[in-house]
Each structure stands twice: as structure tokens, then as C-alpha cells.
Enzyme design. Structure first.
Site, PDB file in Angstrom:
ATOM      1  N   CYS A  17      -3.195  11.589 -10.206  1.00  0.00           N
ATOM      2  CA  CYS A  17      -3.197  10.865 -11.275  1.00  0.00           C
ATOM      3  C   CYS A  17      -2.275   9.510 -11.435  1.00  0.00           C
ATOM      4  O   CYS A  17      -2.300   8.774 -12.171  1.00  0.00           O
ATOM      5  CB  CYS A  17      -2.960  11.731 -12.745  1.00  0.00           C
ATOM      6  SG  CYS A  17      -1.204  11.905 -12.780  1.00  0.00           S
ATOM      7  N   HIS A  55      -0.305  14.873 -15.328  1.00  0.00           N
ATOM      8  CA  HIS A  55      -1.969  14.563 -15.747  1.00  0.00           C
ATOM      9  C   HIS A  55      -2.209  15.142 -17.008  1.00  0.00           C
ATOM     10  O   HIS A  55      -3.378  14.667 -17.343  1.00  0.00           O
ATOM     11  CB  HIS A  55      -2.651  15.259 -14.385  1.00  0.00           C
ATOM     12  CG  HIS A  55      -2.109  16.459 -14.172  1.00  0.00           C
ATOM     13  ND1 HIS A  55      -1.543  17.224 -13.379  1.00  0.00           N
ATOM     14  CD2 HIS A  55      -2.903  18.016 -15.071  1.00  0.00           C
ATOM     15  CE1 HIS A  55      -1.189  18.451 -13.416  1.00  0.00           C
ATOM     16  NE2 HIS A  55      -2.256  18.751 -14.263  1.00  0.00           N
ATOM     17  N   CYS A  94       2.844  16.791  -7.743  1.00  0.00           N
ATOM     18  CA  CYS A  94       2.473  16.950  -9.282  1.00  0.00           C
ATOM     19  C   CYS A  94       3.443  17.332 -10.085  1.00  0.00           C
ATOM     20  O   CYS A  94       4.017  18.264  -9.572  1.00  0.00           O
ATOM     21  CB  CYS A  94       1.167  17.526  -9.319  1.00  0.00           C
ATOM     22  SG  CYS A  94       0.671  18.033 -11.091  1.00  0.00           S
ATOM     23  N   LYS A 112       0.768  -1.123  -0.092  1.00  0.00           N
ATOM     24  CA  LYS A 112       0.037  -0.124  -0.024  1.00  0.00           C
ATOM     25  C   LYS A 112       0.716   1.360  -0.217  1.00  0.00           C
ATOM     26  O   LYS A 112       1.901   1.463   0.895  1.00  0.00           O
ATOM     27  CB  LYS A 112      -1.021  -0.062   1.285  1.00  0.00           C
ATOM     28  CG  LYS A 112      -1.815   1.122   1.461  1.00  0.00           C
ATOM     29  CD  LYS A 112      -2.825   1.128   2.698  1.00  0.00           C
ATOM     30  CE  LYS A 112      -1.989   0.684   3.887  1.00  0.00           C
ATOM     31  NZ  LYS A 112      -3.150   0.573   5.130  1.00  0.00           N
TER      32      LYS A 112
HETATM   33 FE1  FES Z   1      -0.506  13.492 -11.372  1.00  0.00          FE
HETATM   34 FE2  FES Z   1      -0.431  16.482 -11.680  1.00  0.00          FE
HETATM   35  S1  FES Z   1      -1.883  15.146 -10.789  1.00  0.00           S
HETATM   36  S2  FES Z   1       0.844  14.626 -12.217  1.00  0.00           S
END
Ligand code: FES
Length: 76
Positions: A42, A55, A51, A23
Site C-alpha cells: 500500500c 493498509h 508491512c 525508482k
Molecule cells: Fe502497506 Fe500493510 S500493505 S502497511
């Protein structure tokens, strides 16, 4: 096996990150967040759990609409 791997990568929410653990959990102290931090939702970021903009390509490729969780520190 290669084709199977490709299919699993497509149906799993998490295709690549820390696949050796049961996990994936990340935790942060709020105090350690500077002004703003963007966390990946993502599961495609090369800087996960942050991030890195991946995404955008993922949404384009899949028609999905995911984006980061952005946490901002209130300026006093
Ligand atoms: Fe995954 Fe931006 S939300 S790279």
C-alpha cells in the site's frame, strides 16, 4: 503549492517513500527471510518495504482493499 502537494500525494501510488530516487527498488535474499515476511503493497508503511498494518487505515479512508505480500518459508 501545499494544495498541489496534497493532490499529488493522493494520486501517486507512492506518497512519501524515498521520493529522492527515480525508482524505489528493494531486493532480498530468500535465505535471509526467517519464517515469514510481510511486504507492504500500500506504500503507507512506516517500516517500508515491510508491512506495519498501515493498509488498514488506508483502506478505511479510501475504500481500497490492498494488503501485504506474505512470503512464508516451508517448514521441513
Ligand atoms: Fe502497506 Fe500493510 S500493505 S502497511
Amino acid at each position: 503549492p501545499k494544495a498541489r502537494e496534497q493532490i499529488i500525494k493522493k494520486i501517486n501510488v507512492n506518497p512519501d517513500i524515498k521520493k529522492d530516487v527515480p525508482k524505489v527498488v528493494d531486493s532480498f535474499d530468500v535465505e535471509d527471510i526467517a519464517e515469514k515476511a510481510s511486504f507492504c503493497r500500500c506504500w503507507r508503511s512506516k517500516k517500508f518495504p515491510y508491512c506495519d498494518g498501515a493498509h488498514g487505515a488506508y483502506n478505511k479512508e479510501t475504500g481500497d482493499n490492498v494488503g501485504p505480500l506474505v512470503i512464508k518459508r516451508q517448514s521441513k
